[in-house]
Design a protein around this motif. Sequence first.
Motif, mmCIF file in Angstrom:
data_model
loop_
_atom_site.group_PDB
_atom_site.id
_atom_site.type_symbol
_atom_site.label_atom_id
_atom_site.label_comp_id
_atom_site.label_asym_id
_atom_site.label_seq_id
_atom_site.Cartn_x
_atom_site.Cartn_y
_atom_site.Cartn_z
ATOM 1 N N SER A 78 0.846 -1.194 0.000
ATOM 2 C CA SER A 78 0.000 0.000 0.000
ATOM 3 C C SER A 78 0.885 1.249 0.000
ATOM 4 O O SER A 78 1.821 1.349 0.802
ATOM 5 C CB SER A 78 -0.906 -0.023 1.236
ATOM 6 O OG SER A 78 -0.912 1.222 1.874
ATOM 7 N N PRO A 79 0.614 2.206 -0.889
ATOM 8 C CA PRO A 79 1.474 3.396 -0.951
ATOM 9 C C PRO A 79 1.484 4.190 0.352
ATOM 10 O O PRO A 79 2.444 4.905 0.629
ATOM 11 C CB PRO A 79 0.840 4.237 -2.065
ATOM 12 C CG PRO A 79 -0.105 3.353 -2.776
ATOM 13 C CD PRO A 79 -0.476 2.232 -1.867
ATOM 14 N N LEU A 80 0.436 4.026 1.155
ATOM 15 C CA LEU A 80 0.381 4.768 2.415
ATOM 16 C C LEU A 80 1.186 4.084 3.531
ATOM 17 O O LEU A 80 1.930 4.730 4.259
ATOM 18 C CB LEU A 80 -1.090 4.915 2.865
ATOM 19 C CG LEU A 80 -1.327 5.690 4.162
ATOM 20 C CD1 LEU A 80 -0.979 7.159 3.972
ATOM 21 C CD2 LEU A 80 -2.780 5.561 4.621
ATOM 22 N N GLN A 118 -5.964 -1.523 3.958
ATOM 23 C CA GLN A 118 -5.920 -0.401 3.024
ATOM 24 C C GLN A 118 -6.029 -0.913 1.570
ATOM 25 O O GLN A 118 -6.782 -0.359 0.772
ATOM 26 C CB GLN A 118 -4.591 0.354 3.241
ATOM 27 C CG GLN A 118 -4.388 1.581 2.391
ATOM 28 C CD GLN A 118 -5.150 2.784 2.936
ATOM 29 O OE1 GLN A 118 -5.993 2.643 3.821
ATOM 30 N NE2 GLN A 118 -4.874 3.944 2.402
ATOM 31 N N ARG A 119 -5.308 -1.965 1.234
ATOM 32 C CA ARG A 119 -5.348 -2.503 -0.131
ATOM 33 C C ARG A 119 -6.686 -3.188 -0.419
ATOM 34 O O ARG A 119 -7.216 -3.098 -1.503
ATOM 35 C CB ARG A 119 -4.197 -3.499 -0.349
ATOM 36 C CG ARG A 119 -2.856 -2.816 -0.534
ATOM 37 C CD ARG A 119 -1.765 -3.794 -0.898
ATOM 38 N NE ARG A 119 -1.567 -4.812 0.118
ATOM 39 C CZ ARG A 119 -1.831 -6.106 -0.046
ATOM 40 N NH1 ARG A 119 -2.308 -6.548 -1.189
ATOM 41 N NH2 ARG A 119 -1.619 -6.973 0.931
ATOM 42 N N GLU A 122 -8.066 -1.236 -3.323
ATOM 43 C CA GLU A 122 -7.647 -1.907 -4.564
ATOM 44 C C GLU A 122 -8.497 -3.144 -4.852
ATOM 45 O O GLU A 122 -9.103 -3.251 -5.909
ATOM 46 C CB GLU A 122 -6.182 -2.366 -4.456
ATOM 47 C CG GLU A 122 -5.159 -1.255 -4.423
ATOM 48 C CD GLU A 122 -3.745 -1.796 -4.214
ATOM 49 O OE1 GLU A 122 -3.471 -2.954 -4.589
ATOM 50 O OE2 GLU A 122 -2.919 -1.054 -3.654
ATOM 51 N N LYS A 149 2.418 11.433 0.028
ATOM 52 C CA LYS A 149 1.538 12.130 -0.915
ATOM 53 C C LYS A 149 0.117 12.141 -0.349
ATOM 54 O O LYS A 149 -0.398 11.101 0.071
ATOM 55 C CB LYS A 149 1.544 11.397 -2.260
ATOM 56 C CG LYS A 149 2.840 11.566 -3.016
ATOM 57 C CD LYS A 149 2.769 10.833 -4.345
ATOM 58 C CE LYS A 149 4.123 10.881 -5.024
ATOM 59 N NZ LYS A 149 4.242 9.915 -6.095
ATOM 60 N N LYS A 178 -2.670 12.319 -1.779
ATOM 61 C CA LYS A 178 -3.658 11.491 -2.498
ATOM 62 C C LYS A 178 -3.717 10.064 -1.921
ATOM 63 O O LYS A 178 -4.692 9.360 -2.091
ATOM 64 C CB LYS A 178 -3.384 11.477 -3.994
ATOM 65 C CG LYS A 178 -2.147 10.699 -4.396
ATOM 66 C CD LYS A 178 -2.065 10.544 -5.887
ATOM 67 C CE LYS A 178 -0.794 9.768 -6.173
ATOM 68 N NZ LYS A 178 -0.697 8.876 -7.150
ATOM 69 N N ASN A 179 -2.624 9.671 -1.256
ATOM 70 C CA ASN A 179 -2.624 8.335 -0.648
ATOM 71 C C ASN A 179 -3.306 8.301 0.717
ATOM 72 O O ASN A 179 -3.520 7.246 1.275
ATOM 73 C CB ASN A 179 -1.188 7.831 -0.486
ATOM 74 C CG ASN A 179 -0.529 7.566 -1.808
ATOM 75 O OD1 ASN A 179 -1.210 7.265 -2.780
ATOM 76 N ND2 ASN A 179 0.787 7.698 -1.866
#
Lengths: 262, 237
Positions: free
Chosen positions: A67-69, A98-99, A103, B100, B102-103
């Motif tokens: 997850s990018p976060l 989160q994913r 997603e 970021k 947006k995340n």
Amino acid sequence: MGKKTEAKRDESNRRLVELVRAQQEKRGLLIVFEGPEASGKTTQRKLFKTWLQSEGHDVVSTSWNSSPLINPLIQARKMAHSLGPEDYCLLHAADFRQRLELEILPALWAGKTVLADRYLFTALARDAARGLDLDWVLNAYAPLFWPDMVFYFEVSGETSERRVAAAKEPKFYEAGQDVTDIDDPLESFRAFIGRVIHEYKALAQIFQFVTVDAEKSIYDQHRAIRKLYLAGQRRSWEEWNVEAVSDWLGPNLQVPEAHLAQ
Amino acid sequence: MPSKTKRLREERRSETPPEKGKNQKSKAKDKGGEKVKDNAKDKAEPSKIAGRLIAIEGTRGPDLTEAAAEVVKRLSKAKVSSGASRWDASNTFYEMKLGKSKNLKVSPRVLLLLYATDLVFRLKWEIQPAIEQGMTVVAAPYVETGIAFGRAAGLPRKWLTDLFSFAPKASACYRVKEKKKKEAWKAKSTDGFLEFAGAALVASSAGWDAAGLRSRIIEQLDELEAAKGCKKLGKKI
């Protein structure tokens, strides 16, 4: 609970079941690739994705801890060796949730096939191998969202160790050095992977994984996966996943298109 | 499917020795001749705790910081060695803000898993070591603020209490006086967990309203106080 609140809750549950039922045939399939380190999951997932696409399916993949976060938080703490078993578990559960919400579920709802390179069973096996209580770990991942099919790539501890050693030195957490107290990464991996495989075997039985003999050739495995996939069945969300879908849609059962638009 | 997980739990119980720590087996069992460190030894056992843990709960980060400092000051005057443990000591939320924007789309469950992660860090590096040395630790916020947030966001109580079951019970729990009950948080989102969570939820989905959320959290804390789970912070500690 007041009568009004109860009636509102019943109405909401009825709407939810209707939504899920209406989506059952339109939704995509979630197929999971699980197994110990170097069992060949990623190779098979890629081959399977190419084949599905050639058959006209819209396919997306999701990888463990991506997850990018949350992933940057995990990576920073792994590098500092600052995670204990509990925060290791919680951060991975946050990454997974989160994913799942951003997603996996939106893609499934939109009719795409999702291939997951590792799923929550990875966490159950590893966290249990780290000595955490499985009830507590299961709760961190609740409500569980059940995939349609789980391919388990079965290899022995020796094979996993040999393949890992041929490619690289295992990393600190991959080798379980946070719990084994063994300085040598490979020796620690040897001790830890045995426990992870033991946990996987218990999970494979309970969660009815479809076992693939990962000691066989890449081509043989791929053929077996195709065959097993074609014989597999779509899991009923109404029966298995209502709670997780309800959690995702939120208290107002927000239409999933809103999620997809993001 | 609940029946499956139940079966799994039963099978696991039959092969697992009685538990020592709350979330960890009494010993990571040697199933294949491997040596695995006993994680349970790191856990604080209430009977051996020399110091005290005081929890302070509330909806506004600056009020919690102020109240914790005030309590530490009072304890110091009474010659009690003490210190405060605050939200985000692990920098988890701070680092998320650096990413970021947006995340930064999150759900209440994700926020609570991260709050619990931060609490594990605070317990391991701040609270338990100080208590073992005989100090009094003022944790502001602690578990009940997280539970009140989860309940206000519609999450089941059992999930929340199980999630925080790793945290030892505080010897005393207080709540700060709530100012401007009807309004949302005016402070920066980095001032406290609930400010952060409120801002993140509102930014994630139009379905969330920060003022309504805060007012439901206050209701949860009112219920806790009515059930004598915590009391108003007064002059006496």
